[in-house]
Design a protein around this motif. Structure first.
Motif, PDB file in Angstrom:
ATOM      1  N   ALA A 179       0.832  -1.199   0.000  1.00  0.00           N
ATOM      2  CA  ALA A 179       0.000   0.000   0.000  1.00  0.00           C
ATOM      3  C   ALA A 179       0.867   1.249   0.000  1.00  0.00           C
ATOM      4  O   ALA A 179       0.555   2.238  -0.658  1.00  0.00           O
ATOM      5  N   ASN A 180       1.985   1.190   0.736  1.00  0.00           N
ATOM      6  CA  ASN A 180       2.904   2.321   0.793  1.00  0.00           C
ATOM      7  C   ASN A 180       3.523   2.576  -0.583  1.00  0.00           C
ATOM      8  O   ASN A 180       3.711   3.719  -0.983  1.00  0.00           O
ATOM      9  N   ALA A 181       3.835   1.516  -1.322  1.00  0.00           N
ATOM     10  CA  ALA A 181       4.407   1.673  -2.660  1.00  0.00           C
ATOM     11  C   ALA A 181       3.403   2.338  -3.592  1.00  0.00           C
ATOM     12  O   ALA A 181       3.774   3.179  -4.416  1.00  0.00           O
ATOM     13  N   LYS A 182       2.138   1.970  -3.473  1.00  0.00           N
ATOM     14  CA  LYS A 182       1.105   2.594  -4.311  1.00  0.00           C
ATOM     15  C   LYS A 182       0.966   4.076  -3.987  1.00  0.00           C
ATOM     16  O   LYS A 182       0.831   4.902  -4.878  1.00  0.00           O
ATOM     17  N   VAL A 183       1.017   4.395  -2.701  1.00  0.00           N
ATOM     18  CA  VAL A 183       0.923   5.798  -2.292  1.00  0.00           C
ATOM     19  C   VAL A 183       2.119   6.581  -2.807  1.00  0.00           C
ATOM     20  O   VAL A 183       1.982   7.700  -3.306  1.00  0.00           O
ATOM     21  N   GLN A 184       3.319   5.986  -2.717  1.00  0.00           N
ATOM     22  CA  GLN A 184       4.515   6.661  -3.200  1.00  0.00           C
ATOM     23  C   GLN A 184       4.448   6.870  -4.715  1.00  0.00           C
ATOM     24  O   GLN A 184       4.841   7.924  -5.213  1.00  0.00           O
ATOM     25  N   LYS A 185       3.950   5.881  -5.453  1.00  0.00           N
ATOM     26  CA  LYS A 185       3.838   6.013  -6.908  1.00  0.00           C
ATOM     27  C   LYS A 185       2.836   7.111  -7.254  1.00  0.00           C
ATOM     28  O   LYS A 185       3.103   7.941  -8.127  1.00  0.00           O
ATOM     29  N   THR A 186       1.710   7.128  -6.562  1.00  0.00           N
ATOM     30  CA  THR A 186       0.699   8.158  -6.812  1.00  0.00           C
ATOM     31  C   THR A 186       1.261   9.539  -6.480  1.00  0.00           C
ATOM     32  O   THR A 186       1.080  10.493  -7.243  1.00  0.00           O
ATOM     33  N   THR A 187       1.967   9.647  -5.369  1.00  0.00           N
ATOM     34  CA  THR A 187       2.577  10.919  -4.973  1.00  0.00           C
ATOM     35  C   THR A 187       3.591  11.373  -6.009  1.00  0.00           C
ATOM     36  O   THR A 187       3.638  12.549  -6.373  1.00  0.00           O
ATOM     37  N   PHE A 188       4.409  10.443  -6.509  1.00  0.00           N
ATOM     38  CA  PHE A 188       5.387  10.785  -7.539  1.00  0.00           C
ATOM     39  C   PHE A 188       4.701  11.304  -8.793  1.00  0.00           C
ATOM     40  O   PHE A 188       5.120  12.314  -9.363  1.00  0.00           O
ATOM     41  N   LEU A 189       3.660  10.613  -9.241  1.00  0.00           N
ATOM     42  CA  LEU A 189       2.963  11.043 -10.456  1.00  0.00           C
ATOM     43  C   LEU A 189       2.324  12.417 -10.281  1.00  0.00           C
ATOM     44  O   LEU A 189       2.394  13.262 -11.179  1.00  0.00           O
ATOM     45  N   VAL A 190       1.719  12.641  -9.121  1.00  0.00           N
ATOM     46  CA  VAL A 190       1.108  13.948  -8.864  1.00  0.00           C
ATOM     47  C   VAL A 190       2.174  15.039  -8.880  1.00  0.00           C
ATOM     48  O   VAL A 190       1.999  16.087  -9.503  1.00  0.00           O
ATOM     49  N   CYS A 191       3.302  14.776  -8.214  1.00  0.00           N
ATOM     50  CA  CYS A 191       4.389  15.767  -8.182  1.00  0.00           C
ATOM     51  C   CYS A 191       4.961  15.993  -9.579  1.00  0.00           C
ATOM     52  O   CYS A 191       5.277  17.124  -9.955  1.00  0.00           O
ATOM     53  N   PHE A 192       5.101  14.923 -10.358  1.00  0.00           N
ATOM     54  CA  PHE A 192       5.643  15.047 -11.710  1.00  0.00           C
ATOM     55  C   PHE A 192       4.747  15.918 -12.583  1.00  0.00           C
ATOM     56  O   PHE A 192       5.218  16.842 -13.239  1.00  0.00           O
ATOM     57  N   PHE A 193       3.446  15.609 -12.587  1.00  0.00           N
ATOM     58  CA  PHE A 193       2.536  16.380 -13.430  1.00  0.00           C
ATOM     59  C   PHE A 193       2.354  17.807 -12.913  1.00  0.00           C
ATOM     60  O   PHE A 193       2.215  18.741 -13.698  1.00  0.00           O
ATOM     61  N   ALA A 194       2.392  17.995 -11.600  1.00  0.00           N
ATOM     62  CA  ALA A 194       2.321  19.348 -11.050  1.00  0.00           C
ATOM     63  C   ALA A 194       3.568  20.138 -11.439  1.00  0.00           C
ATOM     64  O   ALA A 194       3.485  21.325 -11.778  1.00  0.00           O
ATOM     65  N   GLY A 195       4.723  19.490 -11.425  1.00  0.00           N
ATOM     66  CA  GLY A 195       5.956  20.159 -11.845  1.00  0.00           C
ATOM     67  C   GLY A 195       5.940  20.515 -13.317  1.00  0.00           C
ATOM     68  O   GLY A 195       6.365  21.605 -13.708  1.00  0.00           O
ATOM     69  N   ALA A 196       5.449  19.590 -14.148  1.00  0.00           N
ATOM     70  CA  ALA A 196       5.365  19.870 -15.583  1.00  0.00           C
ATOM     71  C   ALA A 196       4.394  21.016 -15.851  1.00  0.00           C
ATOM     72  O   ALA A 196       4.688  21.925 -16.639  1.00  0.00           O
ATOM     73  N   ALA A 197       3.241  20.985 -15.188  1.00  0.00           N
ATOM     74  CA  ALA A 197       2.268  22.065 -15.362  1.00  0.00           C
ATOM     75  C   ALA A 197       2.846  23.383 -14.850  1.00  0.00           C
ATOM     76  O   ALA A 197       2.660  24.434 -15.473  1.00  0.00           O
ATOM     77  N   GLY A 198       3.548  23.335 -13.735  1.00  0.00           N
ATOM     78  CA  GLY A 198       4.181  24.547 -13.209  1.00  0.00           C
ATOM     79  C   GLY A 198       5.225  25.096 -14.165  1.00  0.00           C
ATOM     80  O   GLY A 198       5.355  26.309 -14.319  1.00  0.00           O
ATOM     81  N   GLY A 199       5.988  24.212 -14.811  1.00  0.00           N
ATOM     82  CA  GLY A 199       6.983  24.655 -15.791  1.00  0.00           C
ATOM     83  C   GLY A 199       6.339  25.343 -16.982  1.00  0.00           C
ATOM     84  O   GLY A 199       6.824  26.376 -17.460  1.00  0.00           O
ATOM     85  N   VAL A 200       5.247  24.763 -17.471  1.00  0.00           N
ATOM     86  CA  VAL A 200       4.540  25.375 -18.603  1.00  0.00           C
ATOM     87  C   VAL A 200       3.966  26.727 -18.196  1.00  0.00           C
ATOM     88  O   VAL A 200       4.084  27.714 -18.931  1.00  0.00           O
ATOM     89  N   ILE A 201       3.370  26.789 -17.031  1.00  0.00           N
ATOM     90  CA  ILE A 201       2.795  28.054 -16.551  1.00  0.00           C
ATOM     91  C   ILE A 201       3.894  29.098 -16.347  1.00  0.00           C
ATOM     92  O   ILE A 201       3.725  30.267 -16.704  1.00  0.00           O
ATOM     93  N   THR A 236       6.777  29.261 -17.912  1.00  0.00           N
ATOM     94  CA  THR A 236       7.240  29.689 -19.239  1.00  0.00           C
ATOM     95  C   THR A 236       6.268  30.689 -19.852  1.00  0.00           C
ATOM     96  O   THR A 236       6.685  31.721 -20.398  1.00  0.00           O
ATOM     97  N   LEU A 237       4.984  30.390 -19.753  1.00  0.00           N
ATOM     98  CA  LEU A 237       3.986  31.326 -20.280  1.00  0.00           C
ATOM     99  C   LEU A 237       4.027  32.659 -19.523  1.00  0.00           C
ATOM    100  O   LEU A 237       3.877  33.723 -20.129  1.00  0.00           O
ATOM    101  N   ALA A 238       4.245  32.611 -18.223  1.00  0.00           N
ATOM    102  CA  ALA A 238       4.328  33.834 -17.438  1.00  0.00           C
ATOM    103  C   ALA A 238       5.540  34.669 -17.846  1.00  0.00           C
ATOM    104  O   ALA A 238       5.459  35.898 -17.930  1.00  0.00           O
ATOM    105  N   VAL A 239       6.663  34.006 -18.104  1.00  0.00           N
ATOM    106  CA  VAL A 239       7.863  34.730 -18.544  1.00  0.00           C
ATOM    107  C   VAL A 239       7.610  35.390 -19.892  1.00  0.00           C
ATOM    108  O   VAL A 239       7.919  36.572 -20.095  1.00  0.00           O
ATOM    109  N   VAL A 240       7.040  34.648 -20.823  1.00  0.00           N
ATOM    110  CA  VAL A 240       6.778  35.212 -22.158  1.00  0.00           C
ATOM    111  C   VAL A 240       5.788  36.371 -22.054  1.00  0.00           C
ATOM    112  O   VAL A 240       5.993  37.430 -22.669  1.00  0.00           O
ATOM    113  N   LEU A 241       4.736  36.193 -21.263  1.00  0.00           N
ATOM    114  CA  LEU A 241       3.750  37.261 -21.102  1.00  0.00           C
ATOM    115  C   LEU A 241       4.355  38.488 -20.436  1.00  0.00           C
ATOM    116  O   LEU A 241       4.093  39.624 -20.858  1.00  0.00           O
ATOM    117  N   SER A 242       5.186  38.288 -19.421  1.00  0.00           N
ATOM    118  CA  SER A 242       5.786  39.438 -18.747  1.00  0.00           C
ATOM    119  C   SER A 242       6.771  40.163 -19.659  1.00  0.00           C
ATOM    120  O   SER A 242       6.870  41.386 -19.606  1.00  0.00           O
TER     121      SER A 242
END
Length: 181
Positions: free
Chosen positions: A13-35, A37-43
């Motif tokens: 169960a701990n491994a599943k939680v860690q995998k889910t946490t990793f995926l959430v952090c990965f996609f949040a980081g990717a979305a944050g990077g895109v945002i 980049t867009l903020a830099v271009v807009l500014s």
């Protein structure tokens, strides 16, 4: 045997939680990077005046190529405008870098704290399920009990001696001797 099964189940169960946490952090980081980049271009689009590039009058003199806004501009003024332009871009990017570094620090600190807490809970559970914990606890409790019994025995021996002394002073004969540890 049961504790090993329970520990194995919780690790799955701990491994599943860690995998889910990793995926959430990965996609949040990717979305944050895109945002970001867009903020830099807009500014840059909002805060940096790039119209001077369109209005430049360019020409060639042999192997050199030069551009000026109009005939009144010289190379010093043009160099000043370019320097200001790139200085503004560098300032904006430095600000974004500071914001991203702060956010990265907070994310890593929070993630490391959660990971350490989960690891500690598993290790504590595994330690107390082992024979080493039982042996350690038994030895510590044994030493504590021995010291408490010894201290209480000394107190009682002193009180008993006091009582015997008082009785002997009153004329009573108390046979035997008392040995204090």
């Amino acid at each position: 045997m049961t504790s090993a099964i329970v520990a194995g189940g919780s690790n799955g169960a701990n491994a599943k939680v860690q995998k889910t946490t990793f995926l959430v952090c990965f996609f949040a980081g990717a979305a944050g990077g895109v945002i970001a980049t867009l903020a830099v271009v807009l500014s840059i689009y909002l805060f940096v005046d790039i119209d001077f590039v369109k209005n430049a009058s360019c020409g060639s003199n042999g192997t050199f190529h030069y551009c000026f806004f109009d005939q009144a501009w010289d190379s010093g003024e043009y160099l000043s405008a370019i320097t200001t332009f790139y200085g503004t871009i560098i300032t904006i990017l430095t600000g974004f870098l500071a914001i991203l570094a702060t956010l990265a620090f907070l994310v890593v600190r929070t993630s490391a704290g959660h990971h350490a807490q989960e690891a500690m809970e598993g290790e504590v559970e595994r330690y107390f399920a082992s024979n080493a914990a039982v042996t350690s606890i038994e030895s510590k409790l044994g030493m504590l009990a021995d010291s408490m019994v010894e201290a209480r025995t000394r107190e009682l021996a002193v009180r008993l001696e006091t009582i015997i002394t008082v009785l002997e002073e009153d004329g009573f004969d108390v046979p035997g001797t008392i040995a204090t540890p």
